[in-house]
Design a protein around this motif. Structure first.
Motif, mmCIF file in Angstrom:
data_model
loop_
_atom_site.group_PDB
_atom_site.id
_atom_site.type_symbol
_atom_site.label_atom_id
_atom_site.label_comp_id
_atom_site.label_asym_id
_atom_site.label_seq_id
_atom_site.Cartn_x
_atom_site.Cartn_y
_atom_site.Cartn_z
ATOM 1 N N TRP A 21 -3.184 -2.133 10.419
ATOM 2 C CA TRP A 21 -3.361 -0.631 9.853
ATOM 3 C C TRP A 21 -4.718 -0.239 9.362
ATOM 4 O O TRP A 21 -4.870 -0.708 8.273
ATOM 5 N N SER A 22 -5.433 0.536 9.920
ATOM 6 C CA SER A 22 -6.811 0.700 9.526
ATOM 7 C C SER A 22 -7.254 2.235 8.999
ATOM 8 O O SER A 22 -7.964 2.615 8.175
ATOM 9 N N GLY A 23 -6.252 3.096 9.145
ATOM 10 C CA GLY A 23 -6.342 4.549 8.817
ATOM 11 C C GLY A 23 -5.352 5.471 9.348
ATOM 12 O O GLY A 23 -4.625 4.888 10.078
ATOM 13 N N LEU A 24 -5.894 6.690 9.121
ATOM 14 C CA LEU A 24 -5.139 7.987 9.407
ATOM 15 C C LEU A 24 -6.026 8.599 10.113
ATOM 16 O O LEU A 24 -7.282 8.887 9.910
ATOM 17 N N ARG A 159 -5.624 6.247 -0.282
ATOM 18 C CA ARG A 159 -5.038 4.992 -0.630
ATOM 19 C C ARG A 159 -5.307 3.949 0.097
ATOM 20 O O ARG A 159 -5.531 2.677 -0.388
ATOM 21 N N LEU A 160 -5.304 4.085 1.423
ATOM 22 C CA LEU A 160 -5.543 2.946 2.398
ATOM 23 C C LEU A 160 -6.918 2.700 2.519
ATOM 24 O O LEU A 160 -7.670 3.133 3.334
ATOM 25 N N VAL A 161 -7.485 2.005 1.345
ATOM 26 C CA VAL A 161 -9.155 1.755 1.310
ATOM 27 C C VAL A 161 -9.360 0.645 2.067
ATOM 28 O O VAL A 161 -10.584 0.475 2.191
ATOM 29 N N GLN A 162 -8.518 -0.158 2.351
ATOM 30 C CA GLN A 162 -9.027 -1.255 3.437
ATOM 31 C C GLN A 162 -7.716 -1.642 4.389
ATOM 32 O O GLN A 162 -6.755 -1.154 4.052
ATOM 33 N N PRO A 163 -7.940 -2.266 5.758
ATOM 34 C CA PRO A 163 -7.149 -2.221 6.354
ATOM 35 C C PRO A 163 -5.970 -3.244 6.274
ATOM 36 O O PRO A 163 -6.170 -4.246 5.311
ATOM 37 N N GLN A 193 4.521 -2.018 -1.062
ATOM 38 C CA GLN A 193 3.717 -2.995 -2.178
ATOM 39 C C GLN A 193 2.323 -3.138 -1.686
ATOM 40 O O GLN A 193 1.541 -2.907 -2.743
ATOM 41 N N ARG A 194 1.956 -3.203 -0.589
ATOM 42 C CA ARG A 194 0.737 -3.519 -0.024
ATOM 43 C C ARG A 194 -0.227 -2.117 -0.541
ATOM 44 O O ARG A 194 -1.211 -2.064 -1.059
ATOM 45 N N LEU A 195 0.363 -0.861 -0.317
ATOM 46 C CA LEU A 195 -0.325 0.401 -0.817
ATOM 47 C C LEU A 195 -0.356 0.273 -2.215
ATOM 48 O O LEU A 195 -1.322 0.923 -2.917
ATOM 49 N N ALA A 196 0.861 0.036 -2.788
ATOM 50 C CA ALA A 196 0.683 0.100 -4.171
ATOM 51 C C ALA A 196 -0.486 -0.717 -4.981
ATOM 52 O O ALA A 196 -1.151 -0.468 -6.012
ATOM 53 N N ASP A 197 -0.672 -1.844 -4.212
ATOM 54 C CA ASP A 197 -1.453 -3.059 -4.879
ATOM 55 C C ASP A 197 -3.067 -2.364 -4.673
ATOM 56 O O ASP A 197 -4.023 -3.201 -5.106
ATOM 57 N N LEU A 211 8.807 6.604 -0.377
ATOM 58 C CA LEU A 211 8.671 5.319 0.349
ATOM 59 C C LEU A 211 9.701 4.415 -0.107
ATOM 60 O O LEU A 211 10.098 3.378 0.798
ATOM 61 N N GLN A 212 10.279 4.321 -1.152
ATOM 62 C CA GLN A 212 11.267 3.529 -1.629
ATOM 63 C C GLN A 212 12.455 3.642 -0.831
ATOM 64 O O GLN A 212 13.271 3.043 -0.715
#
Length: 393
Positions: A21-24, A159-163, A193-197, A211-212
């Motif tokens: 998942w690389s972006g939007l 938030r999605l700063v890296q794939p 959790q990946r997005l949170a981290d 999301l929860q």
């Protein structure tokens, strides 16, 4: 079963695909700025054949885009072809059940890390309450779609700063009991959790709560990832690997690697499952949604040996050979799936007499009640026989 040389070569291409998942982006970035709405499954030969649940979602999309003043006008515009309607997968996009894709919506970009130009796309999962995938004329959907494709999409973009590499997430979810189609509780939590981290900044409360509570958030990601992996085989001469699979409630269709772009269809198989007690007496459409790609890739109905909760929920609605279906229908072991069998092979299906099982929600056919249950669909072997014949295999 041993594979033909062409099927083996096509499978090797799929093995090289590493989805992330690389972006939007916006739907209009993919299909252009035009009055076009996309739906799941193969295309309809006539707008008159569009079942009510899908039509409901299409008119919601048209009103949300501002093309029509109300649902009645939108329906007339669609029937008159003033608003075009097409198959989402024919535009490299996937959408669940009776959902709709319109130009102003946001898409998740799922790309091949080894070939970044190779991409598939999925709409954002709408959550568990207000969803076009349910096929109801829900008045609250217009506001929810604006929030989903506005505030949530903006936050995800920043938030999605890296794939996010997706195969490790799939494997972790499978190990914890997900089937990655009917049950995506673990995988949705893992993506959350990946997005949170990715940042020390806290997640806004409304987004975090959404999301929860969105237990199926990961499904749309897995749909695009599986579609991407299967598409790596497209164009391999002589290959019978399935590269597309989906239902539109009326027809169910597949495409083979040897014949890219050519849908071969059959009547949408009934979904064998339990109707919720509150919906007794209602009936469901036949197999519906692009999520069939998940099962045809080798997840969903093909991992019931470890997805115990899914298997128990389906109970007696499963065929007696349910746990043998992977051996009967799939091509070979895939390293990215921890050596599980993967990718539906039409030759194998015809030789064994059984195809992959597809886990699906049951959408009420009148467009009033939405999801009325869940079960399993079993595409007939004759569909695969005809696909082989039409591809000259």
């Amino acid at each position: 079963m041993s594979l033909s040389a062409s099927d083996q070569y096509a499978f090797e291409l799929i093995k090289q695909c590493k989805p992330q998942w690389s972006g939007l982006c916006k739907v209009s970035d993919v299909i252009g700025e035009r009055q076009l709405l996309l739906h799941a499954g193969p295309p309809f030969s006539s707008t008159d054949l569009i079942p009510t649940p899908i039509m409901n979602s299409l008119v919601i999309g048209a009103v949300w885009e501002g093309w029509a003043m109300d649902y009645a006008q939108a329906r007339q515009m669609i029937l008159a072809k003033e608003i075009s309607v097409a198959s989402a997968q024919d535009h490299d996009i996937v959408v669940p059940l009776a959902g709709v894709v319109s130009p102003s919506m946001t898409l998740m970009i799922i790309q091949n890390a080894n070939q970044p130009a190779k991409r598939k796309y999925s709409v954002l999962n709408e959550g568990m309450v207000h969803c076009t995938r349910l096929g109801k004329l829900d008045e609250t959907l217009l506001g929810h779609l604006s929030w989903l494709n506005g505030e949530l999409a903006c936050w995800l973009t920043t938030r999605l700063v890296q794939p996010i590499d997706l195969l490790p997430v799939i494997n972790a979810a499978l190990a914890d009991g997900d089937d990655c189609h009917g049950r995506t509780i673990v995988s949705s939590a893992l993506l959350h959790q990946r997005l949170a981290d990715m940042s020390k900044e806290s997640i806004p409360t409304e987004i975090n709560d959404f999301l929860q509570q969105s237990l199926a958030f990961a499904l749309n990601v897995w749909m695009a990832a599986c579609c991407l992996m299967m598409s790596a085989a497209e164009g391999v001469v002589g290959s019978s690997l399935v590269t597309k699979a989906a239902g539109n409630g009326i027809e169910f269709g597949i495409q083979l690697a040897a014949a890219p772009g050519k849908w071969v269809t059959t009547a949408a198989p009934a979904i064998n499952g339990a109707i919720d007690p509150s919906h007794q007496g209602r009936t469901a459409l036949g197999a519906l949604g692009d999520s069939a790609v998940v099962d045809f890739m080798g997840l969903g109905g093909q991992v019931l040996n470890t997805a115990h909760a899914s298997r128990e929920a389906l109970g007696n609605y499963l065929p007696g050979n349910a746990l043998q279906r992977p051996i009967m229908a799939l091509a070979a072991a895939l390293p990215g799936f921890e050596q599980r069998l993967a990718v539906t092979c039409a030759r194998n299906v015809v030789a064994s007499g059984a195809g992959p099982l597809t886990l699906l929600g049951m959408i009420e056919d009148k467009g009033e009640a939405g999801r009325i249950g869940g079960g399993v669909a079993d595409a007939p072997v004759s569909l695969f026989e005809r696909a082989l014949q039409e591809a000259g295999l």
